[in-house]
Design a protein around this motif. Structure first.
Motif, PDB file in Angstrom:
ATOM      1  N   GLY A 121      -2.586  -0.480   2.741  1.00  0.00           N
ATOM      2  CA  GLY A 121      -2.542   0.095   4.080  1.00  0.00           C
ATOM      3  C   GLY A 121      -1.184   0.537   4.558  1.00  0.00           C
ATOM      4  O   GLY A 121      -1.019   0.871   5.735  1.00  0.00           O
ATOM      5  N   PHE A 122      -0.197   0.580   3.672  1.00  0.00           N
ATOM      6  CA  PHE A 122       1.132   1.033   4.081  1.00  0.00           C
ATOM      7  C   PHE A 122       1.154   2.549   4.293  1.00  0.00           C
ATOM      8  O   PHE A 122       1.904   3.059   5.124  1.00  0.00           O
ATOM      9  N   ILE A 123       0.378   3.265   3.505  1.00  0.00           N
ATOM     10  CA  ILE A 123       0.213   4.706   3.674  1.00  0.00           C
ATOM     11  C   ILE A 123      -1.279   5.008   3.546  1.00  0.00           C
ATOM     12  O   ILE A 123      -2.054   4.183   3.048  1.00  0.00           O
ATOM     13  N   ASP A 124      -1.689   6.197   3.972  1.00  0.00           N
ATOM     14  CA  ASP A 124      -3.123   6.527   3.952  1.00  0.00           C
ATOM     15  C   ASP A 124      -3.557   7.295   2.715  1.00  0.00           C
ATOM     16  O   ASP A 124      -4.663   7.077   2.214  1.00  0.00           O
ATOM     17  N   TYR A 125      -2.684   8.212   2.232  1.00  0.00           N
ATOM     18  CA  TYR A 125      -3.118   9.078   1.131  1.00  0.00           C
ATOM     19  C   TYR A 125      -1.976   9.330   0.145  1.00  0.00           C
ATOM     20  O   TYR A 125      -0.804   9.390   0.536  1.00  0.00           O
ATOM     21  N   THR A 126      -2.347   9.497  -1.096  1.00  0.00           N
ATOM     22  CA  THR A 126      -1.427  10.036  -2.099  1.00  0.00           C
ATOM     23  C   THR A 126      -2.266  10.814  -3.106  1.00  0.00           C
ATOM     24  O   THR A 126      -3.503  10.853  -3.021  1.00  0.00           O
ATOM     25  N   VAL A 127      -1.578  11.450  -4.048  1.00  0.00           N
ATOM     26  CA  VAL A 127      -2.259  12.213  -5.099  1.00  0.00           C
ATOM     27  C   VAL A 127      -1.680  11.796  -6.442  1.00  0.00           C
ATOM     28  O   VAL A 127      -0.455  11.691  -6.591  1.00  0.00           O
TER      29      VAL A 127
END
Length: 486
Positions: free
Chosen positions: A219-225
């Protein structure tokens, strides 16, 4: 004994940076001791130079798809493929872990390595700077996002409505992604296709995809690729992430090579053509892309990816090595070579324990088959120090350590034979690398072990030759994967 070894101990502490050139360090008397190592040269090695040096150097990232260390053992999908290639061309494989992937092309073109292995996508921009091998796989880019709270207690058809399933839904979303990656490039193009803004938060090249996936999971960031093959490995460890949305067509993953290494690329491509049709290649892919046991290894405390331990005996090795002023990672590399950290290991010849003492030698150093690890390691280091002192005629400390390790493995008599052969045939008898080690290798050849300068006869020279080289290659890899604590 420790007091008598003060100057010697301080000198050996410098070995942790042994390939960086001339190094100064202070002993307890304030005098400067210089150790002359091997300076890193900018070489544009092609296949001929690699075969001559008997070493293929790979620039890799510390990841399950590329390369990692588990309980001292080298693993990784790309590592295993290139290790098979190294065996095919008859050379040792050395891995250099690159901490910042933003610099990996520069390191390749500067001659610090021969091949890039970091799950590298073939792109037009990269092709302008380097060459690529035949692709080893094709994979698409996928969005990594968190499943909603309580997903495990809800039907997929219900919770799936709360996640992104259409690229158009990425408008005004914030995505953290490696700046110099094909992922970032794709998202920039996707903005143009959507005619709307995607908020891109660039990440540096020292953050590996596994870490970014974990950041999404927690939950530290919402999205990556990331690439689908990387997602496939990690989603078994982070079951609360969803990776079903593809953002690109299938792209080629390949090994990077210098444009000045056309013969290496041609040989690698020809080998890959055949190797990729074998059951060995299919097993390697299955092992890393489908076998959850290897995911657990890559996340273990004994993994160079997530952990900080080489073996269960790290603290003992650090404590004992520190008393004698030796780099604990060098001793760990030797112990792995001897016993793979198996306390009860016994060889066909009767050698026993972590340091593989022969029954006639172990008691001399207070080491018996049932001795605890600290006693075994202490005795082993004292044996190495004894061997080191026997080679006080060797001026260079690093070369002297190699003579000591050769002696630890083969006995001083055979090493003296090889030294006398080196002198007779015009090599430097005070240098191990490419000099005395050549004649260690030749001591299985009657032409050499029957030479009048040889007193100790036949030995399996390839064993000692590979023994010393393997320890120092592994030591180099341990240094990058497990830096000394500040």
């Amino acid at each position: 004994m420790i007091r008598k070894l003060t100057i010697f101990s301080t000198t050996l502490l410098c070995i942790s940076v042994l390939v960086l050139g001339t190094i100064g360090c202070q002993n307890t008397k304030g005098k400067e001791n210089n150790i002359v190592g091997k300076a890193i040269e900018k070489k544009q090695n092609d296949l001929g130079e690699i075969l001559k040096s008997n070493k293929l150097t790979v620039l890799a990232e510390n990841s399950a798809t590329s390369y990692f260390i588990y309980r001292g053992h080298k693993m990784g999908l790309e590592y295993e493929i290139l290790n098979e290639f190294a065996k095919e061309i008859g050379v040792k494989l050395e891995i250099k872990v690159v901490q910042d992937l933003d610099d990996i092309i520069n390191q390749l073109n500067n001659g610090e390595g021969d091949i890039i292995a970091c799950n590298y996508t073939v792109t037009k921009d990269r092709r302008n700077k380097i060459d690529f091998s035949k692709p080893i796989m094709r994979t698409s880019q996928v969005l990594v996002q968190r499943k909603p709270e309580g997903w495990e207690k809800t039907r997929k058809s219900v919770w799936e409505k709360e996640v992104i399933r259409d690229p158009a839904q990425l408008s005004r979303k914030t995505i953290h992604v490696w700046k110099n990656s094909s992922y970032y490039e794709r998202l920039v193009n996707l903005q143009d296709e959507l005619g709307d803004t995607i908020i891109l938060k660039p990440l540096d090249g020292n953050i590996i995809p596994e870490d970014v996936i974990e950041m999404v999971s927690k939950g530290f960031i919402d999205y990556t690729v990331v690439d689908e093959n990387v997602a496939s490995i990690n989603k078994r460890y982070y079951p609360n992430v969803d990776t079903e949305l593809e953002l690109s067509v299938k792209q080629r993953i390949a090994f990077g090579l210098r444009k000045q290494s056309p013969l290496l690329r041609k040989r690698l491509d020809a080998w890959l053509d055949d190797f990729m049709k074998t059951s060995t290649f299919n097993y390697i892919k299955y092992k890393y892309l489908n076998n959850s046991a290897n995911v657990s290894k890559s996340k273990s405390e004994y993994s160079s990816i997530k952990g900080s331990k080489i073996s269960p005996y790290d603290q003992i090795i650090k404590d004992v090595s520190g008393r004698y002023g030796w780099d604990w990672r060098l001793i760990a590399a030797l112990i792995y070579q001897e016993s793979k950290f198996q306390l009860g290991e016994q060889s066909w010849a009767g050698a026993y324990g972590l340091m593989q003492f022969m029954p006639t030698v172990g008691p001399t150093f207070g080491v018996y088959p049932d001795s605890p690890p600290a006693v075994q390691i202490d005795g082993g280091i004292r044996k190495i120090i004894k061997n080191f002192r026997e080679w006080k005629s060797i001026p260079d400390s690093i070369q002297r350590v190699k003579f000591a390790f050769g002696t630890y493995n083969a006995g001083i008599g055979h090493v003296l034979d090889a030294q006398r052969l080196a002198k007779k045939y015009g090599k430097d008898p005070l240098v191990w690398d490419d000099n005395v080690e050549v004649y260690i290798l030749n001591l299985s050849n009657p032409k050499f072990y029957h030479d009048p300068v040889c007193y100790y006869g036949y030995m399996r020279g390839s064993e000692t030759y590979n023994y010393v080289r393997s320890i120092f290659i592994r030591y180099t890899e341990y240094k990058t994967a497990f830096p000394v604590e500040s």
